[in-house]
Structures are given as C-alpha cells and as structure tokens.
Design an enzyme around this catalytic site. Structure first.
Site, mmCIF file in Angstrom:
data_model
loop_
_atom_site.group_PDB
_atom_site.id
_atom_site.type_symbol
_atom_site.label_atom_id
_atom_site.label_comp_id
_atom_site.label_asym_id
_atom_site.label_seq_id
_atom_site.Cartn_x
_atom_site.Cartn_y
_atom_site.Cartn_z
ATOM 1 C CB ILE A 201 5.478 -103.087 54.012
ATOM 2 C CG1 ILE A 201 3.969 -102.864 54.088
ATOM 3 C CG2 ILE A 201 6.047 -103.333 55.409
ATOM 4 C CD1 ILE A 201 3.181 -104.083 54.562
ATOM 5 C CB THR B 256 6.507 -107.531 60.439
ATOM 6 O OG1 THR B 256 7.254 -106.939 59.358
ATOM 7 C CG2 THR B 256 7.204 -107.222 61.747
ATOM 8 N NE ARG C 43 -0.093 -113.142 55.089
ATOM 9 C CZ ARG C 43 -0.435 -111.923 55.470
ATOM 10 N NH1 ARG C 43 0.275 -111.321 56.434
ATOM 11 N NH2 ARG C 43 -1.459 -111.302 54.930
ATOM 12 C CD GLU D 93 -0.348 -115.772 62.237
ATOM 13 O OE1 GLU D 93 -1.274 -114.975 62.060
ATOM 14 O OE2 GLU D 93 0.851 -115.451 62.146
ATOM 15 C CG HIS E 146 -0.745 -111.268 62.481
ATOM 16 N ND1 HIS E 146 -0.774 -112.358 61.643
ATOM 17 C CD2 HIS E 146 -0.788 -110.189 61.660
ATOM 18 C CE1 HIS E 146 -0.847 -111.958 60.388
ATOM 19 N NE2 HIS E 146 -0.860 -110.642 60.385
ATOM 20 C CD GLN E 147 1.519 -105.877 69.121
ATOM 21 O OE1 GLN E 147 1.551 -106.768 69.966
ATOM 22 N NE2 GLN E 147 1.585 -104.591 69.435
ATOM 23 C CG PHE F 293 -2.813 -105.293 61.215
ATOM 24 C CD1 PHE F 293 -4.080 -104.726 61.247
ATOM 25 C CD2 PHE F 293 -2.575 -106.408 61.999
ATOM 26 C CE1 PHE F 293 -5.093 -105.275 62.030
ATOM 27 C CE2 PHE F 293 -3.571 -106.972 62.780
ATOM 28 C CZ PHE F 293 -4.836 -106.400 62.796
#
Length: 330
Positions: free
Chosen positions: A155, A232, A234, A263, A295-296, A298
C-alpha cells in the site's frame, strides 16, 4: 462448514452469499461485535469470521475453543485484534487476507490529502449554502513537496508511486527496504530527516508494539511546522490527544484519518441520533483542518470481493484439511 460471521454488514452479506455458492458453507450472520460477552453466539461453530474491531484476545479465544471453534478467519490484512499466541496454545488456527487491492487504500489516502490540503469539504459545504467566497480555502502545490511514507509495503509503495506522479519528492521509513519503492524514485531516511523535511506524512505501517503511538507528542513537536498527517492504516499509530494539541498550537497543519485508536465503539454504525461520549474524537472533528472518515479506505468493490473470496477459500481449505496459505504464524 458452519461459520459464525461477526460484524456482518448488509453489503458483506449480499456478496458473501453470492460468492459462497461455490463453497456451500453455512454462513450465520451476526451484527454484533465479537467479544467476551458474545462468544456464546459462536458455540458449536467450528469456524468464526471476524473483522478489525472484533476482540479476539486470550479470554475470547478460550471461550471459542471451549465451544468447539477451531478456525478464526479475519476479513482483514491486519491482525492486531487477535492474540495469535493464545490461539496457537489453544489449537485454534488463524487466517487473514494477506493480499487485496492495495490501490483502494492508497488512492483513498491521496484523496484525503487532496481534500485536506485544498479544503474541499469546507468548499463543498459553503457552496451548498450559497457561499462562493474563497477566503480560508487556500492550499499549496504538491509538486516539489516532500512526502514521507511510513511503511513501504504494497500500500505504501502504491501511495508513493501516485505522489511521485504529482512531482513530489518521496522519502520512506521502514525496517524492510522495498526495491519497488526505490525503483519509483523513493529513498529511505531516518526519523530526524523525515521530521525536518516532510511536508506530508502518510502512515502505511502495521500496528505492533514497536509502532504503537509512533506519532506522539515528542515526534509531533519535531515535525516541520505546518506538516499534514494522513493515517489510513491503524488508529493506534497516532496518539490522538497529542495530535489535538499539535493542531491547537499550529505545529500540525492538518490531519486526515480514516482510522482511530478508539474506533471500536464508534465505527461501522450510525450514531447520528446519539450523544457521542468520546471527547477526544469530538474535539478532533471540531477543527477546520481535520478530516475524519469511518474506516472506509479499503471499501471498493474490487477490494471487498478479494477479501471475501480469500476468506471463503481459507475456510474451504480448512474444512478439506488442506494447507492454509494465509495462516498467521507466531
């Protein structure tokens, strides 16, 4: 095989049912998070599937094992929510998704950077109210800027490639050097150089005891004044309270995060009609130079399909007694 699927959202259920046609597992869905208080739901299930905010510690694993669970399949690449050592001791296999579209997260990180730098959310909200003034919306050109990539795995390297395309100087920090990262023009640097030079810092490393709060009050005090921080990866990588203080002082020019260290009690649910008692996150989102998403990163069709295909394939391999290609070792 009977599989208890925790934290199962509607979009996952639809796709899992479609993909499961070739596997024929009995999938039982639960909206709730897996934790010590919900392990009874998994009793009698030889396999359990979880997501990033499910708690799979030693106590939970002991309860799962007592109920007959032999496999935990996390629908994620990260596995810091699972006590892998305890699972091994209890004879419970753990599998993860080792590879899915790295483009999904990397592209989202770039989107967050652009939105933060060019004040796009503020501009969007203004124009919907008929306000077309430009005051307070000025950003800076990315070309020629220094972008630090913390974690140069798949990534991080895709993110670096995109930023190199913007004409940025890309520097990386990772215990493992990536030839792919260096091939696109990236170079590795120490913490002092990164803190002094980086206009943008983007986090792409896993959460481990060594990286927990890698961004803290001490590191933030040393970064280039006005630097932008993107996370983006953890939530636990960032000491959020320290980030709030750095925003208040102006040391940090802005922050955009898709993950948050607390979260689990917030994300993947609609809390718009409730009082959120997390004062830290409420303070963070009050800043005009802070962006929070749930947390979007992915969440693309390609990535989700790969995640669920891989999860089902691992369960099928376990049921057939085959080697588990995606098993997590200790």
């Amino acid at each position: 095989m009977r599989v208890a699927v925790f934290s199962a959202k509607n979009y996952e259920r639809t796709l899992l049912d479609e993909l499961n046609a070739g596997h024929r597992h009995e999938l039982i869905y639960f909206d709730t998070l897996l934790g010590l208080g919900t392990t009874s739901l998994a009793a009698g299930f030889p396999a359990v599937s979880v997501f990033v905010n499910d708690l799979v510690d030693a106590h939970v694993l002991k309860a799962l094992a007592a109920g007959g669970t032999k496999l935990v399949a996390t629908r994620s690449a990260g596995f810091n929510h699972i006590d892998v050592g305890a699972a091994k001791t209890l004879g419970v296999k753990v599998v993860r998704v080792t590879d899915y579209s790295p483009n999904s997260v990397a592209e989202f990180a770039v989107g967050l950077l652009l939105a933060l730098n060019r004040k796009i959310p503020r501009a969007y909200n203004r124009t919907r109210e008929g306000n077309f003034a430009l005051d307070g919306l000025m950003g800076f050109d990315l070309v020629g800027r220094t972008v630090a990539v913390i974690g140069t795995g798949k990534i991080g390297t895709v993110f670096a490639r995109i930023m190199a395309g913007f004409g940025c100087k890309v520097i990386g920090f990772d215990v493992h050097h990536s030839p792919e990262f260096e091939k696109i023009g990236g170079s590795y640097a120490g913490t002092e150089e990164i803190q002094a030079a980086a206009d943008v810092i983007s986090l792409h490393c896993p959460l481990t005891p060594q990286t927990d709060h890698i961004i803290n009050a001490r590191t933030l005090a040393r970064v280039k004044k006005g630097a932008l921080l993107i996370n983006t990866s953890r939530g636990g990588l960032v000491d959020t309270q320290a980030a709030v203080e750095a925003l208040k002082s102006g040391q940090l020019g802005g922050i955009a995060i898709d993950v948050y260290e607390q979260e689990a009690s917030l994300f993947f649910r609609d809390l718009s009609s409730t009082v959120i008692r997390d004062d830290v996150i409420q303070r963070l989102v009050s800043f005009p130079n802070a962006i929070l998403t749930g947390h979007q990163a992915f969440f693309t069709r390609e990535a989700l399909t790969t995640i669920l295909k891989t999860t089902l394939a691992s369960i099928s391999d376990f049921a057939a007694g085959r080697a588990l290609a995606n098993e997590i070792g200790v």
